[in-house]
Design an enzyme around this catalytic site. Structure first.
Site, PDB file in Angstrom:
ATOM      1  N   ASN A  55      -2.622  19.795   1.561  1.00 29.06           N
ATOM      2  CA  ASN A  55      -3.810  19.134   2.095  1.00 29.06           C
ATOM      3  C   ASN A  55      -3.645  18.752   3.566  1.00 29.06           C
ATOM      4  O   ASN A  55      -4.476  19.082   4.405  1.00 29.06           O
ATOM      5  CB  ASN A  55      -4.127  17.884   1.271  1.00 29.06           C
ATOM      6  CG  ASN A  55      -5.332  17.146   1.803  1.00 29.06           C
ATOM      7  OD1 ASN A  55      -6.461  17.626   1.714  1.00 29.06           O
ATOM      8  ND2 ASN A  55      -5.101  15.974   2.382  1.00 29.06           N
TER       9      ASN A  55
ATOM     10  N   SER B 275      -7.420   5.080   4.242  1.00 34.15           N
ATOM     11  CA  SER B 275      -7.328   4.354   2.966  1.00 34.15           C
ATOM     12  C   SER B 275      -7.684   2.880   3.179  1.00 34.15           C
ATOM     13  O   SER B 275      -8.345   2.261   2.340  1.00 34.15           O
ATOM     14  CB  SER B 275      -5.915   4.477   2.380  1.00 34.15           C
ATOM     15  OG  SER B 275      -5.779   5.660   1.625  1.00 34.15           O
TER      16      SER B 275
ATOM     17  N   THR C 239      -5.107  12.492   7.058  1.00 34.86           N
ATOM     18  CA  THR C 239      -3.723  12.612   7.523  1.00 34.86           C
ATOM     19  C   THR C 239      -3.602  13.684   8.597  1.00 34.86           C
ATOM     20  O   THR C 239      -2.994  13.465   9.656  1.00 34.86           O
ATOM     21  CB  THR C 239      -2.783  12.923   6.351  1.00 34.86           C
ATOM     22  OG1 THR C 239      -2.915  11.905   5.346  1.00 34.86           O
ATOM     23  CG2 THR C 239      -1.338  12.976   6.811  1.00 34.86           C
TER      24      THR C 239
ATOM     25  N   LYS D  19       5.342   2.443  -2.758  1.00 30.30           N
ATOM     26  CA  LYS D  19       5.277   3.858  -3.127  1.00 30.30           C
ATOM     27  C   LYS D  19       5.491   3.967  -4.627  1.00 30.30           C
ATOM     28  O   LYS D  19       6.130   3.109  -5.245  1.00 30.30           O
ATOM     29  CB  LYS D  19       6.345   4.672  -2.388  1.00 30.30           C
ATOM     30  CG  LYS D  19       5.925   6.109  -2.126  1.00 30.30           C
ATOM     31  CD  LYS D  19       4.874   6.182  -1.037  1.00 30.30           C
ATOM     32  CE  LYS D  19       4.561   7.623  -0.654  1.00 30.30           C
ATOM     33  NZ  LYS D  19       3.599   7.684   0.462  1.00 30.30           N
TER      34      LYS D  19
ATOM     35  N   LYS E 228       0.849  -1.187   0.000  1.00 29.89           N
ATOM     36  CA  LYS E 228       0.000   0.000   0.000  1.00 29.89           C
ATOM     37  C   LYS E 228       0.879   1.229   0.000  1.00 29.89           C
ATOM     38  O   LYS E 228       1.849   1.301   0.756  1.00 29.89           O
ATOM     39  CB  LYS E 228      -0.872   0.006   1.265  1.00 29.89           C
ATOM     40  CG  LYS E 228      -1.891   1.126   1.299  1.00 29.89           C
ATOM     41  CD  LYS E 228      -3.134   0.726   0.554  1.00 29.89           C
ATOM     42  CE  LYS E 228      -4.139   1.866   0.493  1.00 29.89           C
ATOM     43  NZ  LYS E 228      -3.727   2.947  -0.414  1.00 29.89           N
TER      44      LYS E 228
ATOM     45  N   LYS F  37       5.183   2.083   8.633  1.00 31.73           N
ATOM     46  CA  LYS F  37       3.985   2.811   9.032  1.00 31.73           C
ATOM     47  C   LYS F  37       2.757   1.904   9.104  1.00 31.73           C
ATOM     48  O   LYS F  37       1.981   1.976  10.059  1.00 31.73           O
ATOM     49  CB  LYS F  37       3.729   3.947   8.046  1.00 31.73           C
ATOM     50  CG  LYS F  37       2.611   4.886   8.430  1.00 31.73           C
ATOM     51  CD  LYS F  37       2.268   5.846   7.309  1.00 31.73           C
ATOM     52  CE  LYS F  37       3.475   6.611   6.838  1.00 31.73           C
ATOM     53  NZ  LYS F  37       3.134   7.565   5.757  1.00 31.73           N
TER      54      LYS F  37
END
Length: 425
Positions: free
Chosen positions: A215, A352, A184, A100, A64, A88
Site C-alpha cells: 500500500n 489516523s 503514508t 503496536k 497509537k 514518530k
C-alpha cells in the site's frame, strides 16, 4: 531488535541534555501483553494464534499504533515498533503516545472468513486495554481497512455502543477518513519534495527506485510519478522490474492485482501489453544507481553486509527500521543522506489522528482538506528536522530523534520529576 532500536538514542544524548528519569522512562515499555486467540477454522478444527499489544509510552496522550499479521511477529518486534511509534508521534507533534500490535500468522494461508474470525478474536483478547482515550489501533503490514472495520464492529459489540474513534484506518462507510489509504505514501512524498526543494533538485530528472509495492510503496510511487519524478524501478517480495525511461505505476498495479505478478505494461482497460523492461532481484534493486532509493518493504533490508554496495545518493525510509544502525554508520561515512522512518512514514499516523479527531467530533473533512492539513504538518516538521541537522551537524535521523525526544522529555519533565523533591536553597 529492540536493543538495536534503542541504539538510536545514544547519538541523540550527545547533542541534547535530558534528565536521567527521561532516559529511564523511555528505556522500557509501559505495558506488554501476550494473548492466545482461538479461531474456529473453515474445516471445523480449532487453531490457537498468538497475539501481542505493547503500549510503550502514554506521556503525550493515548497510545497509537498499528496491528500487523505476519509469521515473524513476536514480542521483541512489536516492542521495537511501539518504541518507534512513540518517537514518530512526538516527531509529528501529535497528542499520542506509541503502541503496536500483531498476530503471528501467515494471512495468505487463511480464508477471508478465517481472517475475520481472527481479527474479531484479537479485539476480544485485548478489549480491556483499548479505548479511544487509551489505545487506538490502526492498519499495518497485511492488515487493511476491511480488517479495521471488523475490529471496530467487534469492539462496538463488546461495548454495546458505537465508538468509531476506537480504531483508525477504517472503511469510509464505517466512519473512516478520506485520504487515509494513501496517507503514508503521500506524507513520504511531501518530505522528499521538501528536501528536494532545499537541495535545488530538478524533479523531472530525479530517478527513483522503490523497494516494496504494498500500500505505502504503491501510493508513493504513483504520487511521485504524478509529481514529475521518474520512477524507474519497483519491487515486491518476488522481484523487481526496471525501465530507464520510467514505469507506468498504475498499469503495473492493475497487472499485479490481476495476476499477482510485477510487469512493466501498458494497460488499456482489461488488456495489458508488456513493454520493454528489465527484471531484477530485490538485492539488485537496492544496488541501483539512482538518485533516490525508497525502502518500503521490511525491517533490516540494508545492513553492514550490503551497505557498501548502495549507490543511491538519498534513501527514503517508508518501512519501519529498514536500515540497521551499523549500516547507518557506513552510509553516513559515504555521504549518503537518509530521510528517516520516524519522519518519512508519519503521514499514516497523522491522517489516523485526523480520523480520530473527526470520529470524536462527528464532523468529517473532504479529501482536499485532509491533504492540505497533512501537507502542512509534514512540511513543517520536515523543515524543523532538516534545520536541526544543519545546526547540530548530524544526520537527518539523529536530528529527527532530537526533535522527538525533546518533546517527549518536556512532557515527562512537566509531569513532575525528582527536582520537585529537592529543598529550595
Amino acid at each position: 531488535m529492540f536493543e538495536i532500536a534503542k541504539q538510536r538514542l545514544g547519538e541523540v544524548f550527545k547533542h541534547i541534555e535530558v534528565d536521567e528519569e527521561v532516559i529511564n522512562r523511555l528505556s522500557v515499555p509501559k505495558r506488554s501483553i501476550k494473548a492466545s486467540i482461538p479461531v474456529r477454522m473453515d474445516d471445523g478444527s480449532l487453531q490457537i494464534f498468538t497475539g501481542y499489544r505493547v503500549q510503550y509510552d502514554d506521556t503525550r496522550g493515548p497510545t497509537k499504533g498499528g496491528i500487523r499479521y505476519h509469521p515473524r511477529v513476536n514480542l521483541d518486534e512489536v516492542t521495537s515498533l511501539s518504541f518507534w511509534m512513540t518517537v514518530k508521534c512526538a516527531v509529528a507533534g501529535l497528542p499520542f503516545g506509541g503502541a503496536k500490535g500483531g498476530i503471528t500468522v501467515n494471512p495468505k494461508e487463511l480464508s477471508q472468513l478465517e481472517i475475520e474470525r481472527l481479527s474479531r478474536g484479537y479485539i476480544r483478547a485485548f478489549a480491556d486495554v483499548l479505548g479511544e482515550t487509551r489505545d487506538i489501533p490502526a492498519p499495518d503490514m497485511y492488515t487493511n481497512a476491511t480488517i479495521m472495520g471488523w475490529m471496530a464492529d467487534e469492539y462496538s459489540v463488546i461495548a454495546r455502543r458505537q465508538i468509531p474513534g476506537i480504531i483508525t484506518g477504517k472503511p469510509l462507510h464505517l466512519n473512516g477518513s478520506e485520504g487515509r489509504t494513501q496517507a503514508t505514501g503521500q506524507g513520504a512524498l511531501f518530505c522528499l519534495s521538501e528536501y528536494a526543494r532545499r537541495q535545488g533538485w530538478d524533479i523531472q530528472n530525479t530517478t527513483i527506485a522503490v523497494q516494496g509495492f504494498g500500500n505505502a510503496g504503491y501510493h508513493f510511487a504513483r504520487l511521485a510519478q504524478q509529481a514529475g519524478y521518474r520512477v524507474i524501478a519497483v519491487s515486491d517480495s518476488k522481484g523487481a522490474v526496471c525501465t530507464a525511461s520510467g514505469l507506468n505505476i498504475d498499469d503495473i498495479k492493475q497487472f499485479k492485482d490481476e495476476t499477482s505478478e510485477l510487469n512493466s505494461v501498458y494497460c488499456d482497460g482489461s488488456v495489458c501489453n508488456v513493454i520493454e523492461h528489465e527484471t531484477l532481484t530485490n538485492e539488485e534493486l537496492l544496488e541501483m544507481d539512482v538518485d533516490v532509493l525508497v525502502l518500503a518493504a521490511m525491517e533490516n533490508q540494508i545492513t553492514q553486509e550490503n551497505a557498501d554496495k548502495i549507490r543511491a545518493k538519498t534513501l527514503l525510509e517508508i518501512a519501519n527500521g529498514p536500515i540497521s544502525p551499523q549500516a547507518d554508520e557506513i552510509l553516513q561515512a559515504k555521504g549518503t543522506q537518509v530521510i528517516p522512518d520516524v519522519l518519512a512514514n508519519s503521514g499514516g499516523v497523522t491522517v489516523s489522528y485526523f480520523e480520530w479527531v473527526q470520529n470524536r467530533s462527528g464532523f468529517y473533512w473532504d479529501a482536499d482538506e485532509v491533504e492540505r492539513r497533512l501537507d502542512k504538518i509534514m512540511r513543517r516538521e520536515a523543515n524543523v528536522i532538516y534545520d536541526l541537522a544543519i545546526r547540530y551537524q548530524t544526520s537527518l535521523r539523529t536530528a529527527a530523534y532530537i526533535h522527538g525526544i525533546d518533546r517527549l522529555a518536556g512532557a515527562i519533565d512537566q509531569r513532575g520529576n525528582h527536582k520537585l523533591f529537592k529543598k529550595p536553597i
